[in-house]
Design an enzyme around this catalytic site. Structure first.
Site, mmCIF file in Angstrom:
data_model
loop_
_atom_site.group_PDB
_atom_site.id
_atom_site.type_symbol
_atom_site.label_atom_id
_atom_site.label_comp_id
_atom_site.label_asym_id
_atom_site.label_seq_id
_atom_site.Cartn_x
_atom_site.Cartn_y
_atom_site.Cartn_z
ATOM 1 C CG HIS A 27 -0.406 0.352 2.512
ATOM 2 N ND1 HIS A 27 0.074 -0.593 3.392
ATOM 3 C CD2 HIS A 27 -0.238 1.541 3.133
ATOM 4 C CE1 HIS A 27 0.505 -0.004 4.496
ATOM 5 N NE2 HIS A 27 0.329 1.299 4.367
ATOM 6 C CG ASP A 74 0.306 -4.012 2.748
ATOM 7 O OD1 ASP A 74 0.061 -3.475 1.654
ATOM 8 O OD2 ASP A 74 0.608 -3.365 3.766
ATOM 9 C CB SER A 162 2.863 1.978 6.299
ATOM 10 O OG SER A 162 1.631 2.210 6.904
#
Length: 234
Positions: A27, A74, A162
């Site tokens: 992402h 991811d 992230s």
């Protein structure tokens, strides 16, 4: 026409040849167009633990080649185009491509909100599957789950964290087993059952769960082509 911040981890390969492979989240970067715009900063950390003074840190420009990306875990693996220039050698993380077990103690190294390098600790509490709706994760098991659920007991993750690496093993010999998708917002405790964390201005509930994509699955589905050169298929 904008920019954003994520974290990442340099990964070693079986040849130990310092090829600049960088693991981050799908992402964060999921196509070559975005990968080509990447600038990375190395050694952005405090001079000593719990010291707010930052040492010299260094950018690597020139973008990266997208080698592997997957929505389910991811995961994104890149190879930096530019040479890494620093005053001291960077570290290339070791990794473990076996399925991690629940109750495994883990730690994560990340840059919350793009701040200095931080360390969080916790343990694996279960497995999930990432839904087609990115914000939904369904309970699963070690066989089918593509996501690790991690309960933190020390430290918080925030935007900018992230893509950061999740490690098992000792601090002296850690092995990467995943990278961060995200976690619950501090304060959103379920029944008040999660630990509290003292922060400037008060006390907040720790995120009950953080979601990390499983490295072992991404490795077996394609990352091994880059990280185990000359070994696969022998």
């Amino acid at each position: 026409g904008g920019s954003y911040i994520c974290s990442g981890t340099l990964l070693n390969n079986n040849l130990n040849d310092s090829t600049p492979y960088l693991l981050t989240a799908n992402h964060c970067i999921s196509d070559q167009t975005v990968a080509s715009t990447l600038t990375t900063w190395f050694q952005y950390r405090a001079l000593t633990c719990n010291n707010g003074t930052t040492g010299e840190y260094f950018p690597t420009i020139g973008g990266a080649a997208l080698l592997y990306t997957a929505y389910g875990t991811d995961s994104t693996l890149l190879r930096l185009n530019g040479a890494i220039s620093t005053t001291t050698p960077v570290l290339f993380a070791g990794w473990d491509s076996t399925a991690p077990a629940t109750a495994t103690n883990v730690h994560s190294v990340h840059h919350p909100k793009g701040d200095q390098q931080r360390l969080s600790r916790g343990s694996i509490t279960g497995y999930s599957v990432r839904d087609a709706n990115p914000g939904y994760f369904w309970d699963s098991n070690v066989t089918n789950g593509t996501i690790l659920r991690v309960t933190l007991t020390t430290g918080l993750t925030e935007g900018g964290s992230s893509g950061s690496g999740l490690f098992k093993g000792t601090d002296a010999n850690p092995q990467l087993i995943g990278q961060l998708y995200g976690g619950s917002t501090p304060g959103n405790a379920v029944n008040g059952s999660v630990p509290a964390c003292t922060v400037p201005g008060g006390t907040v509930a720790m995120p009950p769960n953080n979601a990390y994509g499983r490295f072992d699955i991404a490795y077996n589905k394609g990352m091994s082509d880059h990280l185990t050169k000359g070994v696969k298929g022998v």
